[in-house]
Design an enzyme around this catalytic site. Structure first.
Site, PDB file in Angstrom:
ATOM      1  CG  ASP A 227      -0.278   0.021   2.526  1.00 23.58           C
ATOM      2  OD1 ASP A 227       0.938  -0.231   2.580  1.00 23.58           O
ATOM      3  OD2 ASP A 227      -0.966   0.276   3.538  1.00 23.58           O
ATOM      4  CB  SER A 228       4.558   1.849   0.080  1.00 25.44           C
ATOM      5  OG  SER A 228       4.903   0.679  -0.619  1.00 25.44           O
TER       6      SER A 228
ATOM      7  CG  ASP B 257       0.472  -4.067   2.282  1.00 27.20           C
ATOM      8  OD1 ASP B 257       0.336  -4.718   3.339  1.00 27.20           O
ATOM      9  OD2 ASP B 257       1.138  -3.012   2.203  1.00 27.20           O
TER      10      ASP B 257
ATOM     11  CE  LYS C  79       3.176  -6.036   4.345  1.00 24.20           C
ATOM     12  NZ  LYS C  79       2.614  -4.863   5.036  1.00 24.20           N
TER      13      LYS C  79
ATOM     14  CD  GLU D 217       0.505  -1.122   8.111  1.00 26.34           C
ATOM     15  OE1 GLU D 217       0.132  -0.269   8.952  1.00 26.34           O
ATOM     16  OE2 GLU D 217       1.003  -0.821   7.018  1.00 26.34           O
TER      17      GLU D 217
ATOM     18  CD  GLU E 210       7.701  -0.319   7.894  1.00 25.99           C
ATOM     19  OE1 GLU E 210       6.727  -1.020   7.555  1.00 25.99           O
ATOM     20  OE2 GLU E 210       7.940   0.802   7.423  1.00 25.99           O
TER      21      GLU E 210
HETATM   22  N1  LIG Z   1       9.928   5.379   0.067  1.00 22.80           N
HETATM   23  C1  LIG Z   1       9.413   4.695   1.085  1.00 22.80           C
HETATM   24  N2  LIG Z   1      10.158   3.741   1.683  1.00 22.80           N
HETATM   25  C2  LIG Z   1       9.646   3.013   2.712  1.00 22.80           C
HETATM   26  O1  LIG Z   1      10.353   2.124   3.224  1.00 22.80           O
HETATM   27  C3  LIG Z   1       8.317   3.265   3.124  1.00 22.80           C
HETATM   28  C4  LIG Z   1       7.570   4.242   2.443  1.00 22.80           C
HETATM   29  N3  LIG Z   1       8.143   4.949   1.454  1.00 22.80           N
HETATM   30  N4  LIG Z   1       6.279   4.481   2.755  1.00 22.80           N
HETATM   31  C5  LIG Z   1       5.584   3.544   3.592  1.00 22.80           C
HETATM   32  C6  LIG Z   1       6.438   3.122   4.677  1.00 22.80           C
HETATM   33  C7  LIG Z   1       6.789   4.293   5.573  1.00 22.80           C
HETATM   34  N5  LIG Z   1       8.136   3.979   5.930  1.00 22.80           N
HETATM   35  C8  LIG Z   1       9.042   4.870   6.492  1.00 22.80           C
HETATM   36  C9  LIG Z   1       9.061   6.182   6.125  1.00 22.80           C
HETATM   37  C10 LIG Z   1       9.971   7.046   6.665  1.00 22.80           C
HETATM   38  C11 LIG Z   1      10.864   6.633   7.602  1.00 22.80           C
HETATM   39  C12 LIG Z   1      11.824   7.601   8.152  1.00 22.80           C
HETATM   40  O2  LIG Z   1      12.127   8.583   7.540  1.00 22.80           O
HETATM   41  N6  LIG Z   1      12.314   7.350   9.338  1.00 22.80           N
HETATM   42  C13 LIG Z   1      13.369   8.145   9.922  1.00 22.80           C
HETATM   43  C14 LIG Z   1      13.356   8.027  11.410  1.00 22.80           C
HETATM   44  C15 LIG Z   1      12.110   8.527  12.001  1.00 22.80           C
HETATM   45  C16 LIG Z   1      12.171   8.362  13.496  1.00 22.80           C
HETATM   46  O3  LIG Z   1      12.380   7.250  13.966  1.00 22.80           O
HETATM   47  O4  LIG Z   1      11.999   9.366  14.185  1.00 22.80           O
HETATM   48  C17 LIG Z   1      14.699   7.595   9.480  1.00 22.80           C
HETATM   49  O5  LIG Z   1      15.683   8.314   9.617  1.00 22.80           O
HETATM   50  O6  LIG Z   1      14.732   6.453   8.994  1.00 22.80           O
HETATM   51  C18 LIG Z   1      10.848   5.292   7.994  1.00 22.80           C
HETATM   52  C19 LIG Z   1       9.937   4.415   7.433  1.00 22.80           C
HETATM   53  C20 LIG Z   1       8.520   2.710   5.410  1.00 22.80           C
HETATM   54  N7  LIG Z   1       7.736   2.610   4.219  1.00 22.80           N
HETATM   55  C1  LIG Z   2       6.941  -1.167   3.974  1.00 25.55           C
HETATM   56  C2  LIG Z   2       6.374  -2.412   3.356  1.00 25.55           C
HETATM   57  C3  LIG Z   2       6.614  -3.606   4.175  1.00 25.55           C
HETATM   58  C4  LIG Z   2       4.904  -2.221   3.091  1.00 25.55           C
HETATM   59  O1  LIG Z   2       4.023  -2.647   3.791  1.00 25.55           O
HETATM   60  C5  LIG Z   2       4.578  -1.430   1.906  1.00 25.55           C
HETATM   61  O2  LIG Z   2       5.481  -1.084   1.138  1.00 25.55           O
HETATM   62  O3  LIG Z   2       3.391  -1.143   1.709  1.00 25.55           O
HETATM   63 MG   LIG Z   3       2.198  -1.687   3.442  1.00 26.30          MG
END
Ligand SMILES: Nc1nc(=O)c2c([nH]1)NC[C@@H]1CN(c3ccc(C(=O)N[C@@H](CCC(=O)O)C(=O)O)cc3)CN21
Ligand SMILES: CC(C)C(=O)C(=O)O
Ligand SMILES: [Mg+2]
Length: 288
Positions: free
Chosen positions: A46-47, A85, A115, A117, A184
Protein backbone atom coordinates in the site's frame (compact mmCIF):
# COMPACT_ATOMS: atom_id res chain seq x y z
CA UNK A 1 12.26 -20.89 -14.98
CA UNK A 2 12.05 -21.50 -11.24
CA UNK A 3 8.80 -22.95 -9.91
CA UNK A 4 6.64 -20.62 -7.85
CA UNK A 5 7.28 -20.92 -4.10
CA UNK A 6 4.67 -21.93 -1.55
CA UNK A 7 4.49 -21.18 2.15
CA UNK A 8 6.24 -24.54 2.70
CA UNK A 9 9.24 -23.35 0.67
CA UNK A 10 9.45 -20.28 2.92
CA UNK A 11 9.55 -22.57 5.95
CA UNK A 12 12.20 -24.73 4.27
CA UNK A 13 14.32 -21.63 3.58
CA UNK A 14 14.10 -20.69 7.25
CA UNK A 15 15.10 -24.21 8.27
CA UNK A 16 18.10 -24.11 5.92
CA UNK A 17 19.11 -20.63 7.03
CA UNK A 18 18.58 -19.29 3.50
CA UNK A 19 17.62 -15.63 3.64
CA UNK A 20 14.54 -14.53 1.72
CA UNK A 21 14.70 -11.33 -0.33
CA UNK A 22 11.40 -9.63 -1.05
CA UNK A 23 10.79 -6.45 -2.89
CA UNK A 24 7.85 -4.03 -2.91
CA UNK A 25 6.51 -2.92 -6.32
CA UNK A 26 3.23 -2.16 -8.00
CA UNK A 27 3.24 -2.83 -11.73
CA UNK A 28 3.85 -5.52 -14.32
CA UNK A 29 7.07 -4.06 -15.79
CA UNK A 30 8.92 -3.95 -12.49
CA UNK A 31 7.37 -7.27 -11.47
CA UNK A 32 8.92 -8.87 -14.56
CA UNK A 33 12.36 -7.42 -13.72
CA UNK A 34 12.07 -8.75 -10.16
CA UNK A 35 11.05 -12.22 -11.32
CA UNK A 36 13.92 -12.33 -13.78
CA UNK A 37 16.31 -11.16 -11.05
CA UNK A 38 15.23 -14.08 -8.86
CA UNK A 39 13.50 -12.32 -5.99
CA UNK A 40 11.86 -14.72 -3.50
CA UNK A 41 8.67 -12.72 -2.96
CA UNK A 42 6.93 -9.62 -4.21
CA UNK A 43 4.75 -7.43 -2.00
CA UNK A 44 2.31 -5.23 -3.87
CA UNK A 45 2.39 -2.74 -1.00
CA UNK A 46 0.00 0.00 0.00
CA UNK A 47 3.10 2.24 -0.16
CA UNK A 48 1.78 2.65 -3.73
CA UNK A 49 -0.29 5.45 -2.17
CA UNK A 50 2.95 7.39 -1.75
CA UNK A 51 5.15 6.12 -4.58
CA UNK A 52 2.58 5.88 -7.38
CA UNK A 53 -0.15 8.27 -6.23
CA UNK A 54 1.93 10.96 -4.51
CA UNK A 55 0.13 11.00 -1.16
CA UNK A 56 1.95 11.77 2.10
CA UNK A 57 0.97 8.38 3.53
CA UNK A 58 -0.69 5.03 2.80
CA UNK A 59 -4.10 5.79 4.32
CA UNK A 60 -5.87 6.89 1.07
CA UNK A 61 -5.26 3.55 -0.69
CA UNK A 62 -8.44 1.57 -1.42
CA UNK A 63 -9.13 -2.11 -2.09
CA UNK A 64 -9.89 -1.36 -5.75
CA UNK A 65 -6.50 0.36 -6.23
CA UNK A 66 -4.72 -2.50 -4.47
CA UNK A 67 -6.48 -5.15 -6.57
CA UNK A 68 -5.79 -3.35 -9.86
CA UNK A 69 -2.06 -3.01 -9.12
CA UNK A 70 -1.81 -6.55 -7.78
CA UNK A 71 -3.33 -7.88 -11.02
CA UNK A 72 -0.64 -6.08 -13.00
CA UNK A 73 2.10 -7.43 -10.76
CA UNK A 74 0.80 -10.98 -11.08
CA UNK A 75 0.81 -10.73 -14.88
CA UNK A 76 4.42 -9.47 -14.85
CA UNK A 77 5.59 -12.10 -12.37
CA UNK A 78 3.45 -15.21 -12.86
CA UNK A 79 5.93 -17.48 -11.06
CA UNK A 80 6.81 -15.41 -8.00
CA UNK A 81 5.27 -15.64 -4.53
CA UNK A 82 2.96 -12.61 -4.34
CA UNK A 83 1.62 -10.90 -1.22
CA UNK A 84 -1.35 -8.55 -1.28
CA UNK A 85 -1.21 -5.71 1.26
CA UNK A 86 -4.59 -5.13 2.90
CA UNK A 87 -5.06 -1.32 2.83
CA UNK A 88 -6.24 0.89 5.67
CA UNK A 89 -9.94 0.34 6.35
CA UNK A 90 -10.15 -3.03 4.62
CA UNK A 91 -9.82 -5.11 7.82
CA UNK A 92 -10.45 -2.68 10.67
CA UNK A 93 -14.24 -2.68 10.87
CA UNK A 94 -14.89 -6.37 11.43
CA UNK A 95 -13.44 -9.84 10.99
CA UNK A 96 -16.10 -10.43 8.33
CA UNK A 97 -14.88 -7.42 6.36
CA UNK A 98 -11.28 -8.63 6.74
CA UNK A 99 -12.15 -12.07 5.36
CA UNK A 100 -14.19 -10.58 2.49
CA UNK A 101 -11.32 -8.32 1.42
CA UNK A 102 -8.67 -11.03 1.79
CA UNK A 103 -10.83 -13.22 -0.46
CA UNK A 104 -10.91 -10.44 -3.07
CA UNK A 105 -7.10 -10.53 -3.24
CA UNK A 106 -7.15 -14.30 -3.76
CA UNK A 107 -9.99 -14.39 -6.28
CA UNK A 108 -9.23 -11.26 -8.29
CA UNK A 109 -5.43 -10.92 -8.09
CA UNK A 110 -4.17 -14.49 -7.64
CA UNK A 111 -2.08 -13.72 -4.54
CA UNK A 112 -0.31 -16.33 -2.42
CA UNK A 113 -0.79 -14.47 0.86
CA UNK A 114 -2.16 -11.27 2.35
CA UNK A 115 -0.44 -8.99 4.84
CA UNK A 116 -2.02 -6.74 7.42
CA UNK A 117 -0.66 -4.33 10.02
CA UNK A 118 -1.02 -4.65 13.76
CA UNK A 119 -0.73 -7.12 16.63
CA UNK A 120 -2.99 -7.62 19.63
CA UNK A 121 -5.57 -5.22 18.17
CA UNK A 122 -6.09 -7.19 14.94
CA UNK A 123 -5.53 -10.75 16.19
CA UNK A 124 -9.22 -11.61 15.64
CA UNK A 125 -8.93 -10.56 11.98
CA UNK A 126 -5.77 -12.62 11.44
CA UNK A 127 -7.54 -15.61 13.00
CA UNK A 128 -10.64 -15.21 10.82
CA UNK A 129 -8.67 -14.92 7.54
CA UNK A 130 -6.48 -17.87 8.52
CA UNK A 131 -9.50 -20.00 9.38
CA UNK A 132 -10.93 -19.24 5.94
CA UNK A 133 -7.90 -21.03 4.46
CA UNK A 134 -5.71 -18.11 3.48
CA UNK A 135 -2.09 -17.28 4.40
CA UNK A 136 -1.64 -14.19 6.58
CA UNK A 137 1.65 -12.32 6.96
CA UNK A 138 1.73 -10.18 10.11
CA UNK A 139 3.37 -6.74 10.14
CA UNK A 140 4.24 -4.95 13.39
CA UNK A 141 6.58 -2.25 14.70
CA UNK A 142 6.45 0.85 12.50
CA UNK A 143 3.02 0.40 10.93
CA UNK A 144 2.51 3.18 8.37
CA UNK A 145 -1.30 2.87 8.34
CA UNK A 146 -1.36 4.01 11.97
CA UNK A 147 1.32 6.71 11.60
CA UNK A 148 -1.20 9.29 12.82
CA UNK A 149 -1.26 7.63 16.23
CA UNK A 150 2.53 7.16 16.24
CA UNK A 151 3.18 10.83 15.39
CA UNK A 152 4.70 10.01 12.00
CA UNK A 153 6.93 7.31 10.54
CA UNK A 154 8.85 6.70 13.76
CA UNK A 155 11.01 3.74 14.68
CA UNK A 156 9.30 1.64 17.39
CA UNK A 157 10.54 -0.50 20.26
CA UNK A 158 13.40 1.73 21.33
CA UNK A 159 12.29 1.88 24.97
CA UNK A 160 11.63 -1.12 27.22
CA UNK A 161 7.95 -0.21 27.36
CA UNK A 162 7.66 0.05 23.57
CA UNK A 163 9.69 -3.15 23.09
CA UNK A 164 7.28 -4.98 25.39
CA UNK A 165 4.32 -3.87 23.27
CA UNK A 166 6.07 -5.17 20.14
CA UNK A 167 6.87 -8.52 21.74
CA UNK A 168 3.24 -8.82 22.87
CA UNK A 169 2.12 -8.00 19.33
CA UNK A 170 4.46 -10.65 17.89
CA UNK A 171 3.05 -13.30 20.21
CA UNK A 172 -0.54 -12.28 19.42
CA UNK A 173 0.08 -12.37 15.66
CA UNK A 174 1.69 -15.82 15.91
CA UNK A 175 -1.04 -17.23 18.16
CA UNK A 176 -3.74 -15.87 15.84
CA UNK A 177 -2.32 -18.05 13.05
CA UNK A 178 -0.14 -15.72 10.97
CA UNK A 179 2.32 -17.85 9.01
CA UNK A 180 5.12 -15.28 8.89
CA UNK A 181 5.83 -11.96 10.60
CA UNK A 182 7.35 -8.75 9.25
CA UNK A 183 9.04 -6.35 11.67
CA UNK A 184 9.42 -2.78 10.44
CA UNK A 185 11.48 0.05 11.93
CA UNK A 186 12.68 -1.56 15.18
CA UNK A 187 16.13 -1.89 16.80
CA UNK A 188 17.98 -5.05 15.76
CA UNK A 189 17.93 -6.40 19.33
CA UNK A 190 14.12 -6.57 19.26
CA UNK A 191 14.09 -8.30 15.89
CA UNK A 192 16.80 -10.76 16.93
CA UNK A 193 14.82 -11.67 20.06
CA UNK A 194 11.50 -12.13 18.27
CA UNK A 195 13.29 -14.13 15.55
CA UNK A 196 14.89 -16.39 18.16
CA UNK A 197 11.63 -16.95 20.06
CA UNK A 198 9.08 -17.49 17.27
CA UNK A 199 8.96 -20.68 15.17
CA UNK A 200 7.60 -18.90 12.06
CA UNK A 201 9.74 -16.97 9.56
CA UNK A 202 10.44 -13.43 10.78
CA UNK A 203 11.40 -10.87 8.16
CA UNK A 204 12.62 -7.33 8.57
CA UNK A 205 12.58 -3.90 6.96
CA UNK A 206 14.69 -1.54 9.02
CA UNK A 207 15.01 -4.21 11.71
CA UNK A 208 18.60 -5.38 11.33
CA UNK A 209 20.08 -8.55 9.89
CA UNK A 210 19.16 -11.16 12.52
CA UNK A 211 16.00 -12.57 10.91
CA UNK A 212 14.90 -14.76 7.99
CA UNK A 213 15.05 -12.17 5.22
CA UNK A 214 14.74 -8.60 4.11
CA UNK A 215 12.18 -6.39 2.40
CA UNK A 216 12.82 -3.15 0.53
CA UNK A 217 10.81 -0.89 -1.74
CA UNK A 218 11.91 -1.06 -5.38
CA UNK A 219 11.33 2.70 -5.34
CA UNK A 220 14.07 3.09 -2.69
CA UNK A 221 16.51 0.41 -3.86
CA UNK A 222 16.34 1.63 -7.47
CA UNK A 223 16.35 5.32 -6.67
CA UNK A 224 12.91 6.20 -8.01
CA UNK A 225 11.39 8.05 -5.07
CA UNK A 226 12.78 11.50 -4.37
CA UNK A 227 10.63 12.82 -1.48
CA UNK A 228 12.61 11.03 1.24
CA UNK A 229 14.58 7.87 1.87
CA UNK A 230 14.24 5.98 5.16
CA UNK A 231 17.49 5.42 7.05
CA UNK A 232 17.23 1.68 6.35
CA UNK A 233 16.93 1.94 2.55
CA UNK A 234 19.92 1.28 0.28
CA UNK A 235 20.04 2.66 -3.26
CA UNK A 236 21.49 0.13 -5.72
CA UNK A 237 20.87 2.14 -8.88
CA UNK A 238 19.65 5.66 -9.63
CA UNK A 239 16.66 5.33 -11.96
CA UNK A 240 15.54 8.92 -11.27
CA UNK A 241 18.80 10.28 -12.68
CA UNK A 242 18.70 7.92 -15.66
CA UNK A 243 15.06 8.72 -16.44
CA UNK A 244 15.55 12.47 -16.16
CA UNK A 245 18.58 12.27 -18.44
CA UNK A 246 16.70 10.14 -20.96
CA UNK A 247 13.75 12.55 -21.11
CA UNK A 248 16.11 15.51 -21.40
CA UNK A 249 17.76 13.83 -24.42
CA UNK A 250 14.36 13.16 -25.98
CA UNK A 251 13.21 16.78 -25.56
CA UNK A 252 16.45 18.02 -27.09
CA UNK A 253 16.18 15.68 -30.09
CA UNK A 254 12.58 16.71 -30.76
CA UNK A 255 13.59 20.39 -30.75
CA UNK A 256 16.55 19.67 -33.03
CA UNK A 257 14.55 17.38 -35.32
CA UNK A 258 16.98 14.55 -34.60
CA UNK A 259 13.99 12.41 -33.63
CA UNK A 260 12.25 10.63 -35.30
CA UNK A 261 15.07 9.22 -37.44
CA UNK A 262 14.42 7.21 -40.64
CA UNK A 263 14.20 3.90 -38.72
CA UNK A 264 11.25 5.24 -36.69
CA UNK A 265 9.11 6.08 -39.76
CA UNK A 266 6.57 4.12 -41.84
CA UNK A 267 6.86 4.00 -45.62
CA UNK A 268 4.11 4.34 -48.20
CA UNK A 269 3.39 1.22 -50.15
CA UNK A 270 2.61 1.84 -53.80
CA UNK A 271 3.45 4.35 -56.49
CA UNK A 272 4.47 7.77 -55.10
CA UNK A 273 2.90 9.35 -58.20
CA UNK A 274 -0.47 7.92 -57.19
CA UNK A 275 -0.12 9.49 -53.73
CA UNK A 276 0.79 12.84 -55.29
CA UNK A 277 -2.34 12.56 -57.42
CA UNK A 278 -4.48 11.73 -54.39
CA UNK A 279 -3.16 14.71 -52.41
CA UNK A 280 -3.96 17.00 -55.35
CA UNK A 281 -7.48 15.57 -55.75
CA UNK A 282 -8.29 15.99 -52.04
CA UNK A 283 -7.24 19.65 -51.87
CA UNK A 284 -10.68 21.12 -52.57
CA UNK A 285 -12.16 19.28 -49.59
CA UNK A 286 -9.93 21.24 -47.19
CA UNK A 287 -11.48 24.49 -48.33
CA UNK A 288 -14.39 25.51 -46.20
N1 LIG B 1 9.93 5.38 0.07
C1 LIG B 1 9.41 4.70 1.09
N2 LIG B 1 10.16 3.74 1.68
C2 LIG B 1 9.65 3.01 2.71
O1 LIG B 1 10.35 2.12 3.22
C3 LIG B 1 8.32 3.27 3.12
C4 LIG B 1 7.57 4.24 2.44
N3 LIG B 1 8.14 4.95 1.45
N4 LIG B 1 6.28 4.48 2.76
C5 LIG B 1 5.58 3.54 3.59
C6 LIG B 1 6.44 3.12 4.68
C7 LIG B 1 6.79 4.29 5.57
N5 LIG B 1 8.14 3.98 5.93
C8 LIG B 1 9.04 4.87 6.49
C9 LIG B 1 9.06 6.18 6.12
C10 LIG B 1 9.97 7.05 6.67
C11 LIG B 1 10.86 6.63 7.60
C12 LIG B 1 11.82 7.60 8.15
O2 LIG B 1 12.13 8.58 7.54
N6 LIG B 1 12.31 7.35 9.34
C13 LIG B 1 13.37 8.14 9.92
C14 LIG B 1 13.36 8.03 11.41
C15 LIG B 1 12.11 8.53 12.00
C16 LIG B 1 12.17 8.36 13.50
O3 LIG B 1 12.38 7.25 13.97
O4 LIG B 1 12.00 9.37 14.19
C17 LIG B 1 14.70 7.60 9.48
O5 LIG B 1 15.68 8.31 9.62
O6 LIG B 1 14.73 6.45 8.99
C18 LIG B 1 10.85 5.29 7.99
C19 LIG B 1 9.94 4.41 7.43
C20 LIG B 1 8.52 2.71 5.41
N7 LIG B 1 7.74 2.61 4.22
C1 LIG C 1 6.94 -1.17 3.97
C2 LIG C 1 6.37 -2.41 3.36
C3 LIG C 1 6.61 -3.61 4.18
C4 LIG C 1 4.90 -2.22 3.09
O1 LIG C 1 4.02 -2.65 3.79
C5 LIG C 1 4.58 -1.43 1.91
O2 LIG C 1 5.48 -1.08 1.14
O3 LIG C 1 3.39 -1.14 1.71
MG1 LIG D 1 2.20 -1.69 3.44
Amino acid sequence: MAKKKTILDLYKMKENGEKAAWIVLYDSCFASYAEEAGVDMILCGDSMGMIVYGNAGTVPVTMDMSIAHCQGVRKGAPNTYLIGDLPFGSYHISAEDAVRNAIRFYKEADVDAVKLEGGVAVADKIKAITEAGMVVFGHIGLTPQSSASMGGFKAQGRTVESAKAIIEDAIAVYKAGARTLLLEGVPEEICAYVHKMLPIPVYGIGAGIDCDGQVILAADSLGMYKNFTPKFAKKYVDIAAMATQGIEDYVKEVKEEAFPAPEHKYKISGDPEEFAKLFEEMKPFFEK
